[in-house]
Every structure is written in C-alpha cells, then in structure tokens.
Design a protein around this motif. Structure first.
Motif, PDB file in Angstrom:
ATOM      1  N   GLU A 120     -18.204 -23.637   9.121  1.00 28.80           N
ATOM      2  CA  GLU A 120     -18.546 -22.210   8.972  1.00 28.80           C
ATOM      3  C   GLU A 120     -19.208 -21.653  10.228  1.00 28.80           C
ATOM      4  OE1 GLU A 120     -19.028 -20.218   4.762  1.00 28.80           O
ATOM      5  OE2 GLU A 120     -20.855 -21.163   5.544  1.00 28.80           O
ATOM      6  N   MET A 121     -20.096 -22.463  10.801  1.00 27.33           N
ATOM      7  CA  MET A 121     -20.810 -22.039  12.010  1.00 27.33           C
ATOM      8  C   MET A 121     -19.814 -21.853  13.166  1.00 27.33           C
ATOM      9  SD  MET A 121     -22.400 -23.496  14.947  1.00 27.33           S
ATOM     10  CE  MET A 121     -22.649 -25.258  14.592  1.00 27.33           C
ATOM     11  N   GLU A 123     -16.588 -21.431  12.977  1.00 23.56           N
ATOM     12  CA  GLU A 123     -15.625 -20.386  12.658  1.00 23.56           C
ATOM     13  C   GLU A 123     -16.240 -19.002  12.951  1.00 23.56           C
ATOM     14  OE1 GLU A 123     -12.595 -20.634  12.176  1.00 23.56           O
ATOM     15  OE2 GLU A 123     -12.101 -18.632  11.423  1.00 23.56           O
ATOM     16  N   LYS A 124     -17.530 -18.885  12.654  1.00 18.76           N
ATOM     17  CA  LYS A 124     -18.237 -17.625  12.931  1.00 18.76           C
ATOM     18  C   LYS A 124     -18.281 -17.387  14.436  1.00 18.76           C
ATOM     19  CE  LYS A 124     -22.611 -15.321  11.922  1.00 18.76           C
ATOM     20  NZ  LYS A 124     -23.820 -15.701  12.659  1.00 18.76           N
ATOM     21  N   LYS A 125     -18.593 -18.449  15.173  1.00 20.76           N
ATOM     22  CA  LYS A 125     -18.655 -18.358  16.645  1.00 20.76           C
ATOM     23  C   LYS A 125     -17.280 -17.965  17.200  1.00 20.76           C
ATOM     24  CE  LYS A 125     -19.504 -21.366  20.521  1.00 20.76           C
ATOM     25  NZ  LYS A 125     -19.541 -22.793  20.838  1.00 20.76           N
ATOM     26  N   GLY A 127     -14.963 -16.291  15.711  1.00 19.05           N
ATOM     27  CA  GLY A 127     -14.726 -14.887  15.386  1.00 19.05           C
ATOM     28  C   GLY A 127     -15.447 -13.945  16.350  1.00 19.05           C
ATOM     29  N   GLU A 128     -16.687 -14.325  16.682  1.00 21.80           N
ATOM     30  CA  GLU A 128     -17.476 -13.483  17.606  1.00 21.80           C
ATOM     31  C   GLU A 128     -16.833 -13.444  18.989  1.00 21.80           C
ATOM     32  OE1 GLU A 128     -21.812 -14.297  15.480  1.00 21.80           O
ATOM     33  OE2 GLU A 128     -21.334 -15.276  17.388  1.00 21.80           O
TER      34      GLU A 128
END
Ligand SMILES: [Zn+2]
Length: 234
Positions: A120-121, A123-125, A127-128
């Motif tokens: 999740e971490m 994947e968030k990175k 996306g950013e």
C-alpha cells in the motif's frame, strides 16, 4: 551601407559581434533544453523505479496469499482426517500437525499484513510520482517547445548577420580584415573603440601617436590587451 572601406570594416565587425552573441544565446538555449530533457528523464526513471517496487511488493503479497491458502487447505484436510482417525496414535499425530499448522498460519498472516502495508505504501508512492510526472511532463514539453521556437528565431538572425558579414567582405579594407581575422583566433571581440583616449576593453591609455593615427581611420593595437582600436571621432 557605406562604401568607405573603414566604415564597411566597422559594420562587418558589428555583424560579427551580433553573430557571436547570437551563437552564445543559441548555445545557452540548447543547454537549457538539455537540462529540461534530463529532468524529464530523471522523473521518468523515478517513476519506473516506483512502478518496479510496487510490482515486486504485489508479487510478494500474492505469493504470501498463495502460501496461506496452501496451509489452510492442508488444515482443512487434517481436520477431516482427524475426525476419521482410527487410532489414538494417529489422532495425536494429526492433532500435533494441526496445532503446528494453525500457529504457522497465524505467523504467515501477520507477515501478510506487513506485506500488504508495504504494498500500500509503495503503491501510494507510485501514484504520487505518476501524478508528478504527468504534471511535469506537460510543463517540460511546453518549455522545450518554447525554447525550440526561440532557437529557430536566433538561427534566422544568425543567418542574417552572416549574410551581412559576407556582403560586406568585398567592401572592407583587406589589411584590416586580415588583422581582424588573425586577432579573432585569440579573442571574441578583437576590435574595440577608443573611449576618452583609452581602450574600451581594458582601459589602457592610448599614446598620442596612436590617437593621431586613429583620427586618420587607422587601426592601432592596444599596448595592453592587443585588441585593435579604432576611433570614429574626427
Ligand atoms: Zn586594451
């Protein structure tokens, strides 16, 4: 355009200075463009890295889920066998294995949770960075196009200066031209004006004899920087 060889020479020098300055501008603009391209590539590389990291995290997560599924299948199988155990010995052995598997599943599930958080971490990175790249790419593309336009304009100017220079060549004093071309191998601006009796490039005072020569529209060499000095004042 003056047909006087001295003034034609000065006009040629001016065209040459314009050409030098324009070439510099083109070089600076090209450098800016290269820097923008490098910045774009760097962002692209960062995105690729983030994508690869997220992809690996997902693979690890999937592998862990599969491992837990295998353990749970085995757990179910053992439970069925336990119900049908034919001897206490078999029962005991199955029960021990079941206990081990259950605690193994617990351990593997907390590992799964960690892997999920990792994923999740990352994947968030990803996306950013993806968002940053999309935004920056648009801006960089626009900037590169704007610089392209400027470079084209400067190339057109450069062509004009070069053309004027070539047009002036047959009109200039050949001795002056030769000195100019020779000095140009050492300095960008080999011909400078005299200002208030001094070299306008280095400030060195010009002697009286040279000042007299200059009044006759002759070139003299600066005693300090060796540039060719001229004066247009009578
Ligand atoms: Zn000088």
């Amino acid at each position: 355009m003056s047909s006087d060889p001295f003034y034609s020479f000065l006009a040629l020098v001016t065209q040459d200075l314009h050409a030098v300055a324009t070439r510099k501008k083109i070089a600076n603009l090209s450098q800016k463009q290269e820097a923008l391209k490098a910045q774009s590539n760097k962002l692209q590389q960062e995105l690729a890295n983030a994508q690869a990291q997220a992809h690996t995290a997902k693979k690890n997560l999937d592998a862990q889920e599969l491992e837990i599924k295998i353990l749970k299948d085995r757990q179910r199988f053992l439970k069925t066998k336990l119900d049908a155990a034919s001897s206490p010995k078999e029962y005991f052995s199955l029960e021990t294995e079941l206990k081990n598997i259950t605690s193994d599943i617990d351990a593997q599930e907390s590992k799964l949770f960690e892997l999920f958080e990792d994923f999740e971490m990352l994947e968030k990175k990803r996306g950013e960075i993806d968002f940053q790249v999309v935004t920056a790419r648009e801006q960089i593309t626009q900037e590169i196009a704007a610089i392209d336009q400027q470079i084209r304009q400067h190339h057109e100017l450069l062509q004009e200066y070069t053309q004027s220079y070539d047009d002036l060549l047959p009109l200039v004093n050949p001795d002056m031209l030769e000195k100019f071309i020779t000095m140009k191998q050492s300095v960008e601006n080999p011909v400078v004006s005299a200002e208030n009796g001094a070299c306008s490039a280095c400030g060195n005072t010009i002697n009286v004899q040279d000042l007299v020569s200059m009044r006759k529209h002759k070139l003299v060499s600066c005693q300090s920087c060796f540039r060719l000095l001229y004066s247009v004042t009578p």
